[in-house]
Design a protein around this motif. Sequence first.
Motif, short mmCIF file in Angstrom:
data_model
loop_
_atom_site.label_atom_id
_atom_site.label_comp_id
_atom_site.label_asym_id
_atom_site.label_seq_id
_atom_site.Cartn_x
_atom_site.Cartn_y
_atom_site.Cartn_z
N VAL A 1 -8.58 -0.78 -3.00
CA VAL A 1 -7.55 0.25 -3.04
C VAL A 1 -8.08 1.62 -3.45
O VAL A 1 -7.62 2.65 -2.94
N GLN A 2 -9.05 1.71 -4.34
CA GLN A 2 -9.54 3.02 -4.75
C GLN A 2 -10.18 3.77 -3.59
O GLN A 2 -10.00 4.98 -3.44
N ASP A 3 -10.94 3.06 -2.78
CA ASP A 3 -11.52 3.69 -1.61
C ASP A 3 -10.45 4.09 -0.60
O ASP A 3 -10.56 5.13 0.07
N SER A 4 -9.41 3.27 -0.47
CA SER A 4 -8.33 3.60 0.46
C SER A 4 -7.55 4.82 -0.03
O SER A 4 -7.12 5.64 0.79
N LEU A 5 -7.34 4.93 -1.33
CA LEU A 5 -6.69 6.12 -1.86
C LEU A 5 -7.53 7.36 -1.61
O LEU A 5 -7.02 8.43 -1.26
N ALA A 6 -8.84 7.22 -1.78
CA ALA A 6 -9.73 8.36 -1.52
C ALA A 6 -9.62 8.84 -0.08
O ALA A 6 -9.77 10.03 0.21
N ASP A 39 -3.89 -9.51 5.71
CA ASP A 39 -4.11 -8.17 5.19
C ASP A 39 -3.40 -7.99 3.85
O ASP A 39 -2.43 -8.69 3.54
N CYS A 40 -3.87 -7.02 3.08
CA CYS A 40 -3.22 -6.63 1.82
C CYS A 40 -2.86 -5.15 1.92
O CYS A 40 -3.74 -4.29 1.90
N ASN A 41 -1.57 -4.86 2.05
CA ASN A 41 -1.08 -3.50 2.25
C ASN A 41 -0.31 -3.02 1.02
O ASN A 41 0.72 -3.59 0.68
N LEU A 42 -0.80 -2.00 0.36
CA LEU A 42 -0.10 -1.43 -0.78
C LEU A 42 0.72 -0.24 -0.30
O LEU A 42 0.19 0.68 0.34
N ALA A 43 2.01 -0.25 -0.59
CA ALA A 43 2.88 0.85 -0.21
C ALA A 43 2.68 2.02 -1.16
O ALA A 43 2.55 1.84 -2.38
N LEU A 44 2.68 3.22 -0.60
CA LEU A 44 2.47 4.46 -1.35
C LEU A 44 3.56 5.44 -0.95
O LEU A 44 3.65 5.82 0.23
N TYR A 45 4.40 5.83 -1.90
CA TYR A 45 5.54 6.70 -1.62
C TYR A 45 5.35 8.04 -2.31
O TYR A 45 5.10 8.11 -3.52
N ARG A 46 5.46 9.11 -1.53
CA ARG A 46 5.29 10.46 -2.07
C ARG A 46 6.49 11.32 -1.67
O ARG A 46 6.78 11.46 -0.48
N ASP A 47 7.18 11.86 -2.68
CA ASP A 47 8.38 12.67 -2.42
C ASP A 47 8.23 14.12 -2.86
O ASP A 47 9.21 14.86 -2.90
N GLY A 48 7.00 14.52 -3.18
CA GLY A 48 6.76 15.88 -3.63
C GLY A 48 6.76 16.01 -5.14
O GLY A 48 6.20 16.98 -5.68
N THR A 56 7.27 10.67 2.25
CA THR A 56 6.39 9.89 3.13
C THR A 56 6.10 8.55 2.49
O THR A 56 5.77 8.47 1.30
N LEU A 57 6.23 7.50 3.27
CA LEU A 57 5.84 6.15 2.86
C LEU A 57 4.60 5.76 3.66
O LEU A 57 4.64 5.73 4.90
N THR A 58 3.51 5.52 2.97
CA THR A 58 2.23 5.18 3.58
C THR A 58 1.81 3.81 3.08
O THR A 58 2.21 3.41 1.98
N THR A 59 1.04 3.09 3.85
CA THR A 59 0.37 1.92 3.30
C THR A 59 -1.13 2.18 3.25
O THR A 59 -1.69 2.80 4.15
N VAL A 60 -1.74 1.72 2.17
CA VAL A 60 -3.19 1.80 2.01
C VAL A 60 -3.72 0.39 1.83
O VAL A 60 -3.08 -0.46 1.21
N SER A 61 -4.89 0.13 2.37
CA SER A 61 -5.42 -1.23 2.40
C SER A 61 -6.16 -1.58 1.12
O SER A 61 -6.92 -0.77 0.58
N ASP A 62 -5.94 -2.79 0.65
CA ASP A 62 -6.76 -3.35 -0.43
C ASP A 62 -7.74 -4.38 0.11
O ASP A 62 -8.33 -5.13 -0.65
N GLY A 63 -7.91 -4.42 1.43
CA GLY A 63 -8.77 -5.43 2.04
C GLY A 63 -7.94 -6.57 2.58
O GLY A 63 -6.85 -6.37 3.12
N HIS A 64 -8.42 -7.79 2.41
CA HIS A 64 -7.69 -8.96 2.88
C HIS A 64 -8.05 -10.17 2.02
O HIS A 64 -9.04 -10.16 1.30
N LEU A 65 -7.22 -11.18 2.12
CA LEU A 65 -7.49 -12.45 1.46
C LEU A 65 -8.15 -13.42 2.43
O LEU A 65 -8.10 -13.23 3.64
#
Length: 304
Positions: free
Chosen positions: A107-112, A77-86, A35-44
Amino acid sequence: MSLTRRAFLARCASLPLATTLPHRSVAELPLGPATLTTVSDGHLVLPRSFLFSHMPDEELTSILQDFDVPDGHLTPDCNLALYRDGTNTVLFDVGAGPDFMPSAGAVQDSLAAVELTPDDITHVLFTHAHPDHIWGLLDEFDDPVFASAHMMMGRAEWDYWWDPRTVDTIAEDRMSFAVGARRRMQTIEAGVTLFEDGEEILPGIAAVATPGHTPGHMSFELRNGPDAAMVVGDAIGNHHVAFRRPDWRSGSDQDMDQAAETRRMLLDRLSREKMQLVGFHLPGGGIGRAEATEDGYHFLQDET
């Protein structure tokens, strides 16, 4: 006209900020069983001149009107890509942290929001070392945020920011970028892995050199079975001018001519191969496709 560092930071600080930050996952794309997800770091919050000062006014105005870009400041926007393969949980860049702009650093809140903590990240892969991509290595107490993760950066990008001469040769309005990058790189120096263009740096993840925005900017091609996507970082920096006129020089790029050549190469490949892309500053979570049109390219936002 180039802004001085003092004027640039003062103008950014004077611009209005959103009252809340989007602490959430904003887009998701299946890649086989991964799965490839994006999580937000907010915006500039940026003065328009930061991107547009080198562009022809009349045609620029027409393009911005076509895309309903409002007058005044820009809020990408600031989108951090998050890749999870198990096996691996890979974060591409770490966001701005607490010291760059009040509108970013979420980003920490978005990861949560996707039930992860920084300790769950196994690897961090950097596209480049601008503040909104690397300053999130440290928290407000200067403690490491992703202490359990293996850090990985392209060798050319590392060498550029690590060089003590960079602070004297970079544009004046970016001197703080050089100082801030090197300070954070010092915290990961002992364990960082450096890689070259074309290397498969993790299973299913290959480095793709996309220089210009910074000297060693890297994108990443992700493949899992027949499914593929490209994490492009800031090599394609917005959904309007960068797609419609990729040949135009943008003030956001350190080497504007090389960055334009890179954009053309990327957009041609992505559109021909119908490969999905993830852009750090693209809207709606940043996942979509590039479609060739009569007047350039168009960003087709992912609907998943």
